[in-house]
Write a protein that holds these residues in place. Structure first.
Motif, PDB file in Angstrom:
ATOM      1  N   THR A   8     -27.214  10.211  47.207  1.00 45.40           N
ATOM      2  CA  THR A   8     -27.509  11.196  46.729  1.00 45.40           C
ATOM      3  C   THR A   8     -26.422  12.096  46.084  1.00 45.40           C
ATOM      4  O   THR A   8     -26.497  12.746  44.451  1.00 45.40           O
ATOM      5  CB  THR A   8     -26.861  12.174  48.125  1.00 45.40           C
ATOM      6  N   GLY A  10     -25.540  10.054  42.660  1.00 41.04           N
ATOM      7  CA  GLY A  10     -26.372   9.134  41.306  1.00 41.04           C
ATOM      8  C   GLY A  10     -26.647  10.002  40.354  1.00 41.04           C
ATOM      9  O   GLY A  10     -27.424  11.076  40.693  1.00 41.04           O
ATOM     10  N   LEU A  12     -29.713   9.457  38.309  1.00 43.09           N
ATOM     11  CA  LEU A  12     -31.680   9.709  38.349  1.00 43.09           C
ATOM     12  C   LEU A  12     -31.024  10.078  39.723  1.00 43.09           C
ATOM     13  O   LEU A  12     -32.063  11.526  39.697  1.00 43.09           O
ATOM     14  CB  LEU A  12     -31.344   8.529  38.788  1.00 43.09           C
ATOM     15  N   PHE A  34     -27.707   6.857  55.148  1.00 39.98           N
ATOM     16  CA  PHE A  34     -28.908   5.704  54.950  1.00 39.98           C
ATOM     17  C   PHE A  34     -27.572   4.288  53.351  1.00 39.98           C
ATOM     18  O   PHE A  34     -27.176   5.190  52.540  1.00 39.98           O
ATOM     19  CB  PHE A  34     -29.223   6.670  53.377  1.00 39.98           C
ATOM     20  N   ASP A  35     -27.523   3.614  54.152  1.00 38.36           N
ATOM     21  CA  ASP A  35     -26.530   2.990  53.663  1.00 38.36           C
ATOM     22  C   ASP A  35     -27.082   1.324  52.818  1.00 38.36           C
ATOM     23  O   ASP A  35     -28.174   1.281  53.693  1.00 38.36           O
ATOM     24  CB  ASP A  35     -25.465   2.467  54.889  1.00 38.36           C
ATOM     25  N   LEU A  36     -27.278   1.459  51.591  1.00 33.89           N
ATOM     26  CA  LEU A  36     -28.196   0.007  51.557  1.00 33.89           C
ATOM     27  C   LEU A  36     -27.097  -1.365  51.627  1.00 33.89           C
ATOM     28  O   LEU A  36     -27.552  -2.146  51.967  1.00 33.89           O
ATOM     29  CB  LEU A  36     -28.425   0.045  49.216  1.00 33.89           C
ATOM     30  N   GLU A  37     -25.864  -1.104  52.467  1.00 34.25           N
ATOM     31  CA  GLU A  37     -25.490  -2.472  52.646  1.00 34.25           C
ATOM     32  C   GLU A  37     -25.550  -2.404  54.027  1.00 34.25           C
ATOM     33  O   GLU A  37     -25.401  -3.127  55.204  1.00 34.25           O
ATOM     34  CB  GLU A  37     -23.960  -2.364  52.689  1.00 34.25           C
ATOM     35  N   ALA A  59     -28.359   2.359  43.935  1.00 32.25           N
ATOM     36  CA  ALA A  59     -27.698   0.383  42.906  1.00 32.25           C
ATOM     37  C   ALA A  59     -26.479   0.040  43.283  1.00 32.25           C
ATOM     38  O   ALA A  59     -25.638   1.569  42.553  1.00 32.25           O
ATOM     39  CB  ALA A  59     -27.987  -0.209  41.825  1.00 32.25           C
ATOM     40  N   ILE A  76     -26.849  -4.476  47.804  1.00 33.40           N
ATOM     41  CA  ILE A  76     -27.105  -3.642  47.641  1.00 33.40           C
ATOM     42  C   ILE A  76     -28.101  -3.478  46.763  1.00 33.40           C
ATOM     43  O   ILE A  76     -29.312  -2.905  46.962  1.00 33.40           O
ATOM     44  CB  ILE A  76     -25.896  -2.372  47.417  1.00 33.40           C
ATOM     45  N   VAL A  98     -35.839   1.135  40.420  1.00 35.53           N
ATOM     46  CA  VAL A  98     -35.154   1.310  39.218  1.00 35.53           C
ATOM     47  C   VAL A  98     -34.168   0.515  39.102  1.00 35.53           C
ATOM     48  O   VAL A  98     -33.750   0.083  39.755  1.00 35.53           O
ATOM     49  CB  VAL A  98     -34.701   2.496  38.964  1.00 35.53           C
ATOM     50  N   THR A 100     -33.284  -2.605  34.737  1.00 31.72           N
ATOM     51  CA  THR A 100     -31.890  -1.955  34.382  1.00 31.72           C
ATOM     52  C   THR A 100     -32.648  -3.266  33.138  1.00 31.72           C
ATOM     53  O   THR A 100     -33.101  -4.132  33.214  1.00 31.72           O
ATOM     54  CB  THR A 100     -31.220  -2.799  34.851  1.00 31.72           C
ATOM     55  N   ASP A 101     -31.970  -2.621  31.625  1.00 26.88           N
ATOM     56  CA  ASP A 101     -32.375  -3.639  30.466  1.00 26.88           C
ATOM     57  C   ASP A 101     -31.767  -4.883  30.846  1.00 26.88           C
ATOM     58  O   ASP A 101     -31.705  -6.202  29.759  1.00 26.88           O
ATOM     59  CB  ASP A 101     -32.062  -2.613  29.413  1.00 26.88           C
ATOM     60  N   TYR A 124     -24.668  -8.225  37.585  1.00 25.85           N
ATOM     61  CA  TYR A 124     -26.131  -7.069  38.183  1.00 25.85           C
ATOM     62  C   TYR A 124     -26.980  -7.020  37.585  1.00 25.85           C
ATOM     63  O   TYR A 124     -28.168  -6.689  37.843  1.00 25.85           O
ATOM     64  CB  TYR A 124     -25.564  -6.550  37.136  1.00 25.85           C
ATOM     65  N   THR A 147     -35.010   0.559  33.220  1.00 22.16           N
ATOM     66  CA  THR A 147     -34.395   1.878  31.723  1.00 22.16           C
ATOM     67  C   THR A 147     -32.871   1.487  30.922  1.00 22.16           C
ATOM     68  O   THR A 147     -32.443  -0.343  31.151  1.00 22.16           O
ATOM     69  CB  THR A 147     -34.571   3.045  32.474  1.00 22.16           C
ATOM     70  N   ALA A 148     -32.111   2.312  31.100  1.00 19.56           N
ATOM     71  CA  ALA A 148     -31.507   1.654  30.381  1.00 19.56           C
ATOM     72  C   ALA A 148     -30.057   2.441  29.252  1.00 19.56           C
ATOM     73  O   ALA A 148     -30.787   3.741  29.535  1.00 19.56           O
ATOM     74  CB  ALA A 148     -31.639   1.104  28.688  1.00 19.56           C
ATOM     75  N   TRP A 149     -28.625   2.420  29.324  1.00 19.58           N
ATOM     76  CA  TRP A 149     -28.199   3.351  29.259  1.00 19.58           C
ATOM     77  C   TRP A 149     -28.326   4.463  29.139  1.00 19.58           C
ATOM     78  O   TRP A 149     -28.470   5.889  28.861  1.00 19.58           O
ATOM     79  CB  TRP A 149     -27.543   3.250  27.504  1.00 19.58           C
TER      80      TRP A 149
HETATM   81  N1  LIG Z   1     -26.627   3.963  34.336  1.00 15.77           N
HETATM   82  C1  LIG Z   1     -27.189   3.066  33.562  1.00 15.77           C
HETATM   83  O1  LIG Z   1     -26.617   3.156  32.724  1.00 15.77           O
HETATM   84  C2  LIG Z   1     -27.454   2.390  33.754  1.00 15.77           C
HETATM   85  C3  LIG Z   1     -28.906   1.731  33.135  1.00 15.77           C
HETATM   86  C4  LIG Z   1     -30.046   1.230  33.351  1.00 15.77           C
HETATM   87  C5  LIG Z   1     -30.701   0.634  34.533  1.00 15.77           C
HETATM   88  N2  LIG Z   1     -29.822   1.272  35.442  1.00 15.77           N
HETATM   89  C6  LIG Z   1     -30.348   2.008  36.814  1.00 15.77           C
HETATM   90  O2  LIG Z   1     -31.081   2.882  36.797  1.00 15.77           O
HETATM   91  C7  LIG Z   1     -30.824   3.934  38.755  1.00 15.77           C
HETATM   92  C8  LIG Z   1     -29.615   4.782  38.623  1.00 15.77           C
HETATM   93  O3  LIG Z   1     -29.256   4.598  38.079  1.00 15.77           O
HETATM   94  P1  LIG Z   1     -27.540   5.473  37.909  1.00 15.77           P
HETATM   95  O4  LIG Z   1     -27.177   6.069  36.217  1.00 15.77           O
HETATM   96  O5  LIG Z   1     -28.073   7.033  38.550  1.00 15.77           O
HETATM   97  O6  LIG Z   1     -26.590   5.599  38.944  1.00 15.77           O
HETATM   98  P2  LIG Z   1     -25.388   5.381  39.232  1.00 15.77           P
HETATM   99  O7  LIG Z   1     -25.154   7.280  38.902  1.00 15.77           O
HETATM  100  O8  LIG Z   1     -24.352   5.051  39.085  1.00 15.77           O
HETATM  101  O9  LIG Z   1     -25.442   6.038  40.983  1.00 15.77           O
HETATM  102  C9  LIG Z   1     -25.672   4.760  42.068  1.00 15.77           C
HETATM  103  C10 LIG Z   1     -26.184   6.093  43.352  1.00 15.77           C
HETATM  104  O10 LIG Z   1     -25.954   4.876  44.069  1.00 15.77           O
HETATM  105  C11 LIG Z   1     -25.021   4.760  45.528  1.00 15.77           C
HETATM  106  N3  LIG Z   1     -25.412   4.163  45.723  1.00 15.77           N
HETATM  107  C12 LIG Z   1     -24.050   2.544  45.827  1.00 15.77           C
HETATM  108  N4  LIG Z   1     -24.126   1.824  46.654  1.00 15.77           N
HETATM  109  C13 LIG Z   1     -24.803   2.815  48.043  1.00 15.77           C
HETATM  110  C14 LIG Z   1     -25.037   1.941  49.256  1.00 15.77           C
HETATM  111  N5  LIG Z   1     -24.468   1.496  49.446  1.00 15.77           N
HETATM  112  N6  LIG Z   1     -25.966   3.024  49.407  1.00 15.77           N
HETATM  113  C15 LIG Z   1     -26.641   4.026  49.538  1.00 15.77           C
HETATM  114  N7  LIG Z   1     -26.743   4.846  48.184  1.00 15.77           N
HETATM  115  C16 LIG Z   1     -24.987   3.794  47.687  1.00 15.77           C
HETATM  116  C17 LIG Z   1     -24.533   5.310  44.442  1.00 15.77           C
HETATM  117  O11 LIG Z   1     -23.938   7.019  45.821  1.00 15.77           O
HETATM  118  P3  LIG Z   1     -22.533   7.063  46.005  1.00 15.77           P
HETATM  119  O12 LIG Z   1     -22.406   8.674  45.522  1.00 15.77           O
HETATM  120  O13 LIG Z   1     -21.713   7.197  47.917  1.00 15.77           O
HETATM  121  O14 LIG Z   1     -21.977   6.437  45.503  1.00 15.77           O
HETATM  122  C18 LIG Z   1     -24.928   6.504  43.849  1.00 15.77           C
HETATM  123  O15 LIG Z   1     -25.043   7.790  44.499  1.00 15.77           O
HETATM  124  C19 LIG Z   1     -30.008   2.439  38.933  1.00 15.77           C
HETATM  125  O16 LIG Z   1     -31.022   1.439  40.035  1.00 15.77           O
HETATM  126  C20 LIG Z   1     -29.466   1.352  37.960  1.00 15.77           C
HETATM  127  O17 LIG Z   1     -28.932  -0.205  38.262  1.00 15.77           O
HETATM  128  C21 LIG Z   1     -28.702   2.405  35.407  1.00 15.77           C
END
Ligand SMILES: NC(=O)c1ccc[n+]([C@@H]2O[C@H](COP(=O)([O-])OP(=O)(O)OC[C@H]3O[C@@H](n4cnc5c(N)ncnc54)[C@H](OP(=O)(O)O)[C@@H]3O)[C@@H](O)[C@H]2O)c1
Length: 294
Positions: A8, A10, A12, A34-37, A59, A76, A98, A100-101, A124, A147-149
């Motif tokens: 919710t 995050g 993305l 909705f808890d990924l754990e 994630a 997760i 989704v 990661t790099d 990770y 995706t990345a960064w």
């Molecule tokens: N950020 C980067 O630089 C990056 C780079 C490469 C790939 N990615 C990938 O891109 C995707 C989106 O990344 P993002 O940057 O949007 O991530 P983000 O801002 O860190 O958000 C992660 C989200 O995952 C949720 N989450 C974590 N644990 C959870 C659980 N147990 N149950 C339900 N929700 C949970 C978090 O919820 P809460 O709000 O409750 O904490 C948060 O909403 C991910 O798959 C990530 O691996 C990200």
């Protein structure tokens, strides 16, 4: 088209919700409902939302933290996508995962393409690669997008961290020997929505794995320097950035030296490219500094 998006708050997830207007009906789901754990929470939510597609944007993204909690990372980032893939296949709908790099080891100089062999070096990266494999095995109607960064006005990211550090520090050391593609979360969201629209039109995805990241290469140092140059020009916080090698920046998880991704296949099949990083980061900094100044 109704799309259930996990996460919710995050970067993305929120960007998808903002960008979808007029294109798709986005339903964001997250903890505690909705808890990924807790995979027992998935089916009731899927039943009540009844989506046409699931995008798993949530994630465990704490790259260093996960070195100390690998079981949680795999729960997760790998086991939850596996169960989501199973449930979406049963429901007869596609899943977009989704990734990661950081599935790559970073030992080559050129951008990675989809056929390059992953070799993750961190918990990770390993857990996200396991998530990719689980989705591929669990639902033939899938799309994995690496995706990345990722940066945006939402959540936590490098650009926001730099600006907040500059509020209290005059000088910062930033790593100059790790290279990647800064990606605005809204660009990633636009790309995923383009892929969703294509799926709807064609009844499937052309291939199961794509890379989608911002255009152009940056080091963390170049990214920080650009953030502060733009911020200073707008009267925002700024600090002197000193480039340092990775050996001066001890982190629990060793990041790849080069994790650039080629987004050419995505552009070919979905007619979409994310923006060039300098312009997108400048616009983001202007937005962040503007909201602080006003
Ligand atoms: N950020 C980067 O630089 C990056 C780079 C490469 C790939 N990615 C990938 O891109 C995707 C989106 O990344 P993002 O940057 O949007 O991530 P983000 O801002 O860190 O958000 C992660 C989200 O995952 C949720 N989450 C974590 N644990 C959870 C659980 N147990 N149950 C339900 N929700 C949970 C978090 O919820 P809460 O709000 O409750 O904490 C948060 O909403 C991910 O798959 C990530 O691996 C990200």
């Amino acid at each position: 088209m109704k799309i259930l998006v996990t996460g919710t708050s995050g970067q993305l997830a929120r960007s998808l919700a903002e960008r979808a207007e007029g294109r798709a009906d986005i339903v964001l789901v997250g903890r505690p409902d909705f808890d990924l754990e807790n995979p027992a929470t998935f089916a009731p939510v899927l039943r009540s939302v009844a989506p046409d597609m699931v995008i798993n944007a949530a994630a465990h993204t704490g790259v260093d933290l996960q070195e100390d909690e690998p079981e949680r990372a795999f729960r997760i980032n790998a086991e939850a996508p596996a169960e989501l893939a199973r449930l979406t296949r049963l429901a007869g709908i596609p899943i977009v995962q989704v990734s990661t790099d950081y599935v790559f080891d970073g030992r080559v100089a050129q951008p990675y393409i989809e056929t390059d062999v992953p070799n993750p070096q961190t918990v990770y990266g390993c857990s996200k690669l396991a998530g990719e494999e689980a989705v591929r095995a669990g639902n033939p109607d899938h799309l994995v997008v690496r995706t990345a960064w990722v940066v945006s006005r939402h959540g936590r990211n490098f650009v926001k961290t730099m600006l907040s550090l500059a509020a209290t520090r005059d000088r910062l050391q930033v790593v100059e020997d790790q290279f990647g593609n800064p990606t605005e979360a809204h660009d990633l969201a636009d790309g995923l929505l383009a892929a969703a629209a294509s799926w709807r039109k064609q009844g499937g995805f052309p291939q199961g794995l794509y890379h989608l990241a911002g255009q152009g290469r940056a080091s963390w140092y170049e990214l920080a320097a650009h953030v502060f140059a733009v911020s200073a020009s707008l009267g925002g916080p700024s600090a002197l950035v000193e480039p340092v090698g990775s050996e001066h920046w001890p982190a629990k998880a060793a990041r790849p030296a080069n994790s650039q991704l080629s987004s050419d296949a995505f552009a070919r099949d979905f007619t979409y490219r994310a923006g060039e990083w300098r312009g997108r980061v400048a616009a983001l900094v202007a937005e962040l500094v503007g909201s602080t100044n006003s």
